[in-house]
Write an enzyme that holds these catalytic residues in place. Structure first.
Site, PDB file in Angstrom:
ATOM      1  N   SER A   1       0.850  -1.188   0.000  1.00 13.29           N
ATOM      2  CA  SER A   1       0.000   0.000   0.000  1.00 13.29           C
ATOM      3  C   SER A   1       0.889   1.243   0.000  1.00 13.29           C
ATOM      4  O   SER A   1       1.978   1.233   0.569  1.00 13.29           O
ATOM      5  CB  SER A   1      -0.903   0.021   1.245  1.00 13.29           C
TER       6      SER A   1
ATOM      7  N   TYR B   1      -2.377  -0.214  10.314  1.00 10.58           N
ATOM      8  CA  TYR B   1      -2.394  -0.577   8.899  1.00 10.58           C
ATOM      9  C   TYR B   1      -1.094  -0.136   8.231  1.00 10.58           C
ATOM     10  O   TYR B   1      -0.482  -0.899   7.468  1.00 10.58           O
ATOM     11  CB  TYR B   1      -3.598   0.064   8.213  1.00 10.58           C
TER      12      TYR B   1
END
Length: 283
Positions: A149, A162
């Site tokens: 990501s 995250y």
């Protein structure tokens, strides 16, 4: 030319394959004539995905395997490996894609960190360590694709657990790629998929319509396959709002925080907002 690992009768394993990017990838692999195993959680969710994929597969149910799998548990991935081997034989493509994104803050809750790291980071490590040795031993071209990501690179405020998990995926995949290319006789390569804004169940947040700025999962996978064919390691995906040029400036600024000893996450610091804007504009 497509990557030689993506070919008729070859085998792909996709975790998080029942929806989003994973499901889109599984469809593309089937369309290339491959046999596909998808792993996910949620029996109904998985069964529906398997039904759709079976309908798209040239060989029907013979070309598709769906298995409920918690990627945070090595034993579950061992079971997936054994099931894939029993049904299809060896593996040519492994896509460690399973991911979750419950909310978190720097000081907690601890459970969110354990859950996110278990799936997003340990899922990648577990999958790679369990499947890669057999892929290497075959001596033929293979692919390991790990879904990272941009949040693991620029680490924006909002969900640190995250960010930590995806930063770990980046560091692990870089190390994996290095080890694979220095392993004698190894024809397996590792690649880091870095999606842009993709409209999936993970990012929908209650929305039923795709925002104009988002790509679809299919667009993301098509871009991924194009860049894998070009042998890219970092597959940095744009979207309808953010071109690669802007991503590059954001990534360069994040690295510059260390080089120039700026405050942490200076891009979001009020004293640095104008400087960041000028940097993005090339001033």
């Amino acid at each position: 030319m497509p990557h030689p690992a993506i070919a008729k009768d070859h085998v792909a394993v996709v975790t998080g394959g029942a929806s989003g990017i994973g499901f889109a990838a599984a469809k593309r692999f089937l369309q290339a004539g491959m046999k596909v195993a998808i792993a996910d959680i949620g029996a109904d969710h998985l069964a529906r995905a398997a039904e759709l994929l079976t309908g798209a597969a040239a060989g029907g149910a013979d070309d598709v395997l769906a298995l409920a799998t918690d990627v945070a548990q090595p034993a579950a991935l061992d079971a997936l490996h054994d099931a894939v081997t029993a049904k299809f034989g060896g593996v040519d493509v492994l896509m460690n894609n399973a991911g979750i994104e419950p909310p978190s803050a720097a000081l907690g809750p601890r459970d969110a960190y354990e859950r996110i790291l278990g799936v997003n980071l340990w899922g990648v490590i577990n999958g790679s360590q369990i499947f890669a040795p057999g892929m290497i031993a075959r001596g033929r071209p293979g692919l390991i694709i790990n879904t990272g990501s941009k949040q693991g690179i620029t680490t924006p405020p909002g969900n640190p657990a995250y960010n930590v998990s995806k930063a770990g995926v980046k560091a692990y995949t870089e190390a994996l790629a290095h080890e694979l290319r220095n392993t004698e006789g190894c024809a397996v390569t590792a690649h880091l998929l870095i999606p842009g804004f993709v409209f999936t169940a993970l990012t929908a947040r209650g929305r039923s319509e795709k925002p104009d700025g988002a790509w679809t999962a299919d667009q993301t996978v098509d871009f991924m396959l194009e860049r894998i064919a070009a042998r890219d390691f970092y597959i940095l995906c744009p979207d309808n709002d953010v071109p690669r040029s802007l991503d590059e400036r954001r990534i360069a600024w994040a690295a510059g925080d260390i080089i120039d000893n700026r405050p942490a996450l200076s891009r979001w610091h009020p004293d640095w907002a104008d400087k960041f804007k000028a940097f993005v504009e090339g001033k």
